[in-house]
Design a protein around this motif. Sequence first.
Motif, PDB file in Angstrom:
ATOM      1  N   LEU A  24       0.825  -1.213   0.000  1.00 47.51           N
ATOM      2  CA  LEU A  24       0.000   0.000   0.000  1.00 47.51           C
ATOM      3  C   LEU A  24       0.861   1.266   0.000  1.00 47.51           C
ATOM      4  N   ALA A  25       1.927   1.268   0.788  1.00 43.18           N
ATOM      5  CA  ALA A  25       2.822   2.429   0.803  1.00 43.18           C
ATOM      6  C   ALA A  25       3.482   2.614  -0.557  1.00 43.18           C
ATOM      7  N   ASP A  26       3.921   1.526  -1.164  1.00 47.02           N
ATOM      8  CA  ASP A  26       4.584   1.596  -2.466  1.00 47.02           C
ATOM      9  C   ASP A  26       3.656   2.152  -3.540  1.00 47.02           C
ATOM     10  N   ILE A  27       2.466   1.587  -3.669  1.00 46.63           N
ATOM     11  CA  ILE A  27       1.583   2.088  -4.729  1.00 46.63           C
ATOM     12  C   ILE A  27       1.076   3.493  -4.403  1.00 46.63           C
ATOM     13  N   GLY A  28       0.942   3.821  -3.120  1.00 47.19           N
ATOM     14  CA  GLY A  28       0.543   5.174  -2.739  1.00 47.19           C
ATOM     15  C   GLY A  28       1.593   6.198  -3.143  1.00 47.19           C
ATOM     16  N   ILE A  29       2.852   5.909  -2.838  1.00 46.34           N
ATOM     17  CA  ILE A  29       3.945   6.819  -3.216  1.00 46.34           C
ATOM     18  C   ILE A  29       4.022   6.931  -4.735  1.00 46.34           C
ATOM     19  N   LYS A  30       3.911   5.811  -5.432  1.00 46.19           N
ATOM     20  CA  LYS A  30       3.963   5.844  -6.902  1.00 46.19           C
ATOM     21  C   LYS A  30       2.832   6.689  -7.474  1.00 46.19           C
ATOM     22  N   ILE A  32       1.343   9.244  -6.000  1.00 46.57           N
ATOM     23  CA  ILE A  32       1.681  10.639  -5.724  1.00 46.57           C
ATOM     24  C   ILE A  32       2.727  11.138  -6.714  1.00 46.57           C
ATOM     25  N   VAL A  33       3.754  10.327  -6.965  1.00 43.91           N
ATOM     26  CA  VAL A  33       4.802  10.705  -7.916  1.00 43.91           C
ATOM     27  C   VAL A  33       4.208  10.901  -9.310  1.00 43.91           C
ATOM     28  N   MET A  34       3.402   9.964  -9.762  1.00 38.37           N
ATOM     29  CA  MET A  34       2.829  10.041 -11.115  1.00 38.37           C
ATOM     30  C   MET A  34       1.900  11.245 -11.266  1.00 38.37           C
ATOM     31  N   GLU A  35       1.188  11.589 -10.225  1.00 37.41           N
ATOM     32  CA  GLU A  35       0.224  12.691 -10.290  1.00 37.41           C
ATOM     33  C   GLU A  35       0.865  14.072 -10.123  1.00 37.41           C
ATOM     34  N   ASN A  36       2.026  14.126  -9.462  1.00 43.16           N
ATOM     35  CA  ASN A  36       2.570  15.423  -9.088  1.00 43.16           C
ATOM     36  C   ASN A  36       3.936  15.767  -9.666  1.00 43.16           C
ATOM     37  N   MET A  37       4.566  14.850 -10.364  1.00 38.64           N
ATOM     38  CA  MET A  37       5.895  15.138 -10.904  1.00 38.64           C
ATOM     39  C   MET A  37       5.884  15.017 -12.416  1.00 38.64           C
ATOM     40  N   GLY A  38       6.710  15.834 -13.042  1.00 40.53           N
ATOM     41  CA  GLY A  38       6.926  15.683 -14.475  1.00 40.53           C
ATOM     42  C   GLY A  38       7.808  14.470 -14.728  1.00 40.53           C
ATOM     43  N   TYR A  39       7.630  13.852 -15.888  1.00 42.51           N
ATOM     44  CA  TYR A  39       8.385  12.647 -16.201  1.00 42.51           C
ATOM     45  C   TYR A  39       9.815  12.998 -16.617  1.00 42.51           C
ATOM     46  N   GLY A  40      10.756  12.178 -16.178  1.00 37.31           N
ATOM     47  CA  GLY A  40      12.126  12.231 -16.670  1.00 37.31           C
ATOM     48  C   GLY A  40      13.107  12.951 -15.766  1.00 37.31           C
ATOM     49  N   TRP A  41      14.378  12.802 -16.138  1.00 37.53           N
ATOM     50  CA  TRP A  41      15.488  13.330 -15.351  1.00 37.53           C
ATOM     51  C   TRP A  41      15.477  14.851 -15.301  1.00 37.53           C
ATOM     52  N   PHE A  51      20.935  12.847  -3.321  1.00 41.66           N
ATOM     53  CA  PHE A  51      19.623  12.216  -3.477  1.00 41.66           C
ATOM     54  C   PHE A  51      18.632  13.143  -4.190  1.00 41.66           C
ATOM     55  N   ASN A  52      17.967  12.584  -5.202  1.00 44.98           N
ATOM     56  CA  ASN A  52      16.904  13.272  -5.937  1.00 44.98           C
ATOM     57  C   ASN A  52      15.637  12.436  -5.913  1.00 44.98           C
ATOM     58  N   LEU A  53      14.499  13.099  -6.036  1.00 45.71           N
ATOM     59  CA  LEU A  53      13.241  12.436  -6.380  1.00 45.71           C
ATOM     60  C   LEU A  53      13.031  12.656  -7.866  1.00 45.71           C
ATOM     61  N   LEU A  54      12.541  11.654  -8.553  1.00 39.92           N
ATOM     62  CA  LEU A  54      12.248  11.790  -9.964  1.00 39.92           C
ATOM     63  C   LEU A  54      11.171  10.798 -10.350  1.00 39.92           C
ATOM     64  N   TYR A  55      10.702  10.890 -11.566  1.00 43.06           N
ATOM     65  CA  TYR A  55       9.666   9.988 -12.059  1.00 43.06           C
ATOM     66  C   TYR A  55      10.142   9.396 -13.376  1.00 43.06           C
ATOM     67  N   VAL A  56      10.441   8.087 -13.344  1.00 45.39           N
ATOM     68  CA  VAL A  56      10.861   7.373 -14.553  1.00 45.39           C
ATOM     69  C   VAL A  56      10.157   6.023 -14.616  1.00 45.39           C
ATOM     70  N   HIS A  57      10.118   5.457 -15.801  1.00 42.36           N
ATOM     71  CA  HIS A  57       9.535   4.133 -16.028  1.00 42.36           C
ATOM     72  C   HIS A  57      10.652   3.117 -16.200  1.00 42.36           C
ATOM     73  N   ASN A  58      10.447   1.939 -15.662  1.00 42.61           N
ATOM     74  CA  ASN A  58      11.380   0.834 -15.841  1.00 42.61           C
ATOM     75  C   ASN A  58      10.602  -0.327 -16.457  1.00 42.61           C
ATOM     76  N   TYR A  59      10.914  -0.646 -17.710  1.00 36.64           N
ATOM     77  CA  TYR A  59      10.242  -1.736 -18.411  1.00 36.64           C
ATOM     78  C   TYR A  59      10.911  -3.079 -18.149  1.00 36.64           C
ATOM     79  N   GLY A  60      12.022  -3.063 -17.445  1.00 38.04           N
ATOM     80  CA  GLY A  60      12.747  -4.295 -17.168  1.00 38.04           C
ATOM     81  C   GLY A  60      12.641  -4.684 -15.708  1.00 38.04           C
TER      82      GLY A  60
END
Length: 169
Positions: A24-30, A32-41, A51-60
């Motif tokens: 629940l914590a993991d999907i909740g944080i994800k 929040i990140v997806m809704e509030n951050m722009g994608y990419g570095w 340390f940075n917070l960022l929003y990226v996708h990992n297909y692997g």
Amino acid sequence: MSDNAIALRQSGVRWLWLALIIFLADIGIKFIVMENMGYGWANRIEILPFFNLLYVHNYGAAFSFLSDQAGWQRWLFTGIAFVVTGMLTYWMSKLPAQEKWNNIAYALIIGGAVGNVFDRVIHGYVVDYLDFYVGNYHWPAFNLADAAICIGAGMIIIDSFRHREAKSE
């Protein structure tokens, strides 16, 4: 209540609440990140000098292993996670609830695995948001689920050394 139900309540599966909290914590944080951050570095938020917070996708998988493939890896990693989750839940059912170390380790792995499976099934990729670095070297981005899996696996490794030392004494 049947003997099987009583035995199950006294087993390590009582620790699955920890897996649920991690999930629940993991999907909740994800979310929040997806809704509030722009994608990419380019949209990272610098928190500390390492340390940075960022929003990226990992297909692997870990360290983006097989992320450049056509999509079959999504189902391979989902299948592996289901098998591992089933195996660890079975092992928890055979451990007494008082065996905290291994039950916690298994619950951490299960919670993390289910969190990443949720992403793979719903989005087709895993959302990563934690970026640790030194100078220009960045550790591959990861998430709470990945951290829980690594901590759980580390606990299992430590336990194997503890038992090896106990047997040699």
